[in-house]
Scaffold this motif. Sequence first.
Motif, PDB file in Angstrom:
ATOM      1  N   ARG A 252       0.793  -1.226   0.000  1.00 40.10           N
ATOM      2  CA  ARG A 252       0.000   0.000   0.000  1.00 40.10           C
ATOM      3  C   ARG A 252       0.824   1.274   0.000  1.00 40.10           C
ATOM      4  O   ARG A 252       1.226   1.759  -1.040  1.00 40.10           O
ATOM      5  CB  ARG A 252      -0.990  -0.024   1.147  1.00 40.10           C
TER       6      ARG A 252
ATOM      7  N   THR B  29     -10.615  -4.168  -3.584  1.00 36.05           N
ATOM      8  CA  THR B  29      -9.151  -4.079  -3.553  1.00 36.05           C
ATOM      9  C   THR B  29      -8.507  -5.329  -2.958  1.00 36.05           C
ATOM     10  O   THR B  29      -7.452  -5.745  -3.397  1.00 36.05           O
ATOM     11  CB  THR B  29      -8.672  -2.853  -2.735  1.00 36.05           C
TER      12      THR B  29
ATOM     13  N   ILE C  55      -7.743   5.353  -5.629  1.00 37.04           N
ATOM     14  CA  ILE C  55      -8.341   5.894  -4.401  1.00 37.04           C
ATOM     15  C   ILE C  55      -7.325   6.776  -3.669  1.00 37.04           C
ATOM     16  O   ILE C  55      -7.633   7.882  -3.236  1.00 37.04           O
ATOM     17  CB  ILE C  55      -8.838   4.760  -3.470  1.00 37.04           C
TER      18      ILE C  55
ATOM     19  N   PHE D 288     -13.774  -0.493  -1.841  1.00 33.57           N
ATOM     20  CA  PHE D 288     -12.732  -1.064  -0.981  1.00 33.57           C
ATOM     21  C   PHE D 288     -12.669  -2.592  -1.022  1.00 33.57           C
ATOM     22  O   PHE D 288     -11.596  -3.176  -1.065  1.00 33.57           O
ATOM     23  CB  PHE D 288     -12.914  -0.599   0.461  1.00 33.57           C
ATOM     24  N   GLN D 289     -13.841  -3.232  -0.982  1.00 36.61           N
ATOM     25  CA  GLN D 289     -13.815  -4.696  -0.936  1.00 36.61           C
ATOM     26  C   GLN D 289     -13.217  -5.279  -2.219  1.00 36.61           C
ATOM     27  O   GLN D 289     -12.667  -6.376  -2.212  1.00 36.61           O
ATOM     28  CB  GLN D 289     -15.208  -5.259  -0.635  1.00 36.61           C
TER      29      GLN D 289
ATOM     30  N   ALA E 290     -10.774   2.859   6.567  1.00 35.68           N
ATOM     31  CA  ALA E 290     -11.907   2.331   5.796  1.00 35.68           C
ATOM     32  C   ALA E 290     -11.432   1.168   4.942  1.00 35.68           C
ATOM     33  O   ALA E 290     -12.107   0.137   4.832  1.00 35.68           O
ATOM     34  CB  ALA E 290     -12.498   3.430   4.922  1.00 35.68           C
ATOM     35  N   GLN E 291     -10.241   1.342   4.368  1.00 34.30           N
ATOM     36  CA  GLN E 291      -9.726   0.279   3.507  1.00 34.30           C
ATOM     37  C   GLN E 291      -9.438  -0.981   4.332  1.00 34.30           C
ATOM     38  O   GLN E 291      -9.768  -2.081   3.906  1.00 34.30           O
ATOM     39  CB  GLN E 291      -8.465   0.776   2.804  1.00 34.30           C
ATOM     40  N   ASN E 292      -8.862  -0.778   5.508  1.00 35.48           N
ATOM     41  CA  ASN E 292      -8.579  -1.925   6.374  1.00 35.48           C
ATOM     42  C   ASN E 292      -9.862  -2.657   6.757  1.00 35.48           C
ATOM     43  O   ASN E 292      -9.935  -3.876   6.730  1.00 35.48           O
ATOM     44  CB  ASN E 292      -7.891  -1.468   7.658  1.00 35.48           C
TER      45      ASN E 292
ATOM     46  N   LEU F 172      -9.251   7.040   5.045  1.00 39.35           N
ATOM     47  CA  LEU F 172      -9.168   6.098   3.930  1.00 39.35           C
ATOM     48  C   LEU F 172      -8.471   4.807   4.333  1.00 39.35           C
ATOM     49  O   LEU F 172      -8.948   3.703   4.034  1.00 39.35           O
ATOM     50  CB  LEU F 172      -8.393   6.736   2.777  1.00 39.35           C
TER      51      LEU F 172
ATOM     52  N   SER G  31     -12.125  -3.870   3.429  1.00 41.57           N
ATOM     53  CA  SER G  31     -11.521  -4.760   2.448  1.00 41.57           C
ATOM     54  C   SER G  31     -11.109  -6.079   3.084  1.00 41.57           C
ATOM     55  O   SER G  31     -10.697  -6.999   2.406  1.00 41.57           O
ATOM     56  CB  SER G  31     -10.296  -4.100   1.818  1.00 41.57           C
TER      57      SER G  31
ATOM     58  N   SER H  85     -20.687  -2.807   2.000  1.00 41.74           N
ATOM     59  CA  SER H  85     -19.338  -2.726   1.424  1.00 41.74           C
ATOM     60  C   SER H  85     -19.323  -3.102  -0.058  1.00 41.74           C
ATOM     61  O   SER H  85     -18.425  -2.708  -0.783  1.00 41.74           O
ATOM     62  CB  SER H  85     -18.354  -3.578   2.219  1.00 41.74           C
TER      63      SER H  85
ATOM     64  N   LEU I 299      -6.898   0.634  -5.772  1.00 41.48           N
ATOM     65  CA  LEU I 299      -6.312   1.263  -4.584  1.00 41.48           C
ATOM     66  C   LEU I 299      -5.467   2.476  -4.980  1.00 41.48           C
ATOM     67  O   LEU I 299      -5.511   3.521  -4.323  1.00 41.48           O
ATOM     68  CB  LEU I 299      -5.455   0.241  -3.829  1.00 41.48           C
TER      69      LEU I 299
END
Lengths: 270, 267
Positions: free
Chosen positions: A77, A219, A165, A216-217, A189-191, A186, A194, A211, A162
């Motif tokens: 990331r 990614t 984003i 995100f999911q 939220a991504q953690n 972000l 996803s 989701s 990703l």
Amino acid sequence: MSAVPSTWRTARITPLGELLAPPRIAGAVVQLTIQIVLVTALWRGLYSGTGGQSTAGLTREQAVSYAVLAVLATRLRELDRYSGRDTVIQHMHFGTIVYWFLRPLSPQRYYALRALGDQLYGLAWAVVGYAVCLAAGVIQPPVSGGAAAAFALSLLLGQWILYYIMLLIDQLCFWTLRNSAAMLILIFAQNLLSGVYAPLWYFPDWFVTLSSFLPFQATLNVPLSVYVGRIPLADVAPQLGLQAGWVALLALLTRLVWSRAARRVVSQGG
Amino acid sequence: MVNALRVMWRITRLNFRAQLEYRAEFLMMIAIGAIWQVSVIVFATVLLTRFSGMGGWASADVLLIAAMRMLAHGLFVLFLGRMHALAYRVQEGVIDAYLLRPMPVHRQVQLSFFPTNAIGDLTVAVGLFAGALARSRHDWTAGQVAFLIAGVLGGMLVEAALFTAMGCAALRYPASNYWSQWLEELLGTFGSYPLNVLPKALSWLLTFGLPLAFVAYFPAGVLTGHSSTLGVPVWLAEVSPLIGLGLYLLSRLLWSWSLKHYTGVNG
């Protein structure tokens, strides 16, 4: 200077900075090892109370593989561009963002090449970690050759989403000057959305439905679920289509925002 | 003393007004504190519903660990949390200026900006704390309430000690910021659950290697009657607030020593 060396020189900035700082490399090894050991122990510990039963459609081995791969994926990331003062928020703060628009290399291209170098460097870490975990029997190999291929394609699309984003959040700086809060939101939220914290399959239905409307999911949850076989190969095509759809949508959006952002930057007195 | 407090209060008020300069950032910072903590709650709830009882702890007791850690973390961010950004302050040469001013450097670092995200952190933490206490079936005596408060303050001091030590490293090694971020994630992920879910060696490591168990696991274990299954002598779990205080004092000694050896970015 031909195009290839300039591309290479831009892409390698962060990896070179990392390789020249041995404490960072050692730190990354220690952190990754501890994180993987703890995550493996946590999921094995949780499953030991279920008497070997699968939960939410995931067996113990699938859950551990999913969780460890999610830890490895976080290496892909964000790398540290802050120490080198090359984040958009810092350029905004110091006023140096203008140079991005005065160089022979366009800001879009520069940003994309930096991100490409960062993600390839992160990928090298993830691949080495994956090989070690696979050899140690911590994670299972993909359920089939087809699943492995679908996983690779899905992971590529996921990283692409990703990238867009992260770019959008950086582009926010052109209007708000600051984006550190947005960047933190972000990352969390991504953690959460996803599957980095826990595979999305464990969450209540309303959460999974929510989701599915967000990028995100796509990614991480999709590629990892394909890998462990929670999404069967027959159901992969619509998921890949959805990922490609997000890539196209976000590509258009970020392109539009770059052109709007360029109009807001004033160089040499306008 | 009174004058020092007055100066600190005035600087804090100014810092708060400075945070209001960027309205969107201010509101999002409050949101980030809340979102981060809500994510911990969601994760804990998911684990508790999918896996009945973690390590032999009832869900209300696990929530008490999460609530105590979260409250301790919120108080830490509010009062002693500015060590995170220290590596950047060193890079910018700001510490050199701090050394010239008539105020302790540690206090200047703490007063460098107002931690807006603590508002969100504490709001959610208080909510979860109230929820955990409401679900708890224990009859709270005055002594237990006092231990609960001491446990939360001790947890705050353990976290402050860890990040003060990270700050000491930041005075010398710019890359230490990598470790700070990682440590924060580790505390958030593994600080909120019963550590007896992990193998013995790992829970030992998170007790004596990195004193994460003293933040909330041990105090909550004492309060919920799990003292005998914590993997350490009962007295050690009972004195965890004092251990927090001791660790913080040690970290401040380390800070004074590190500051004496600080050479600045120009050598």
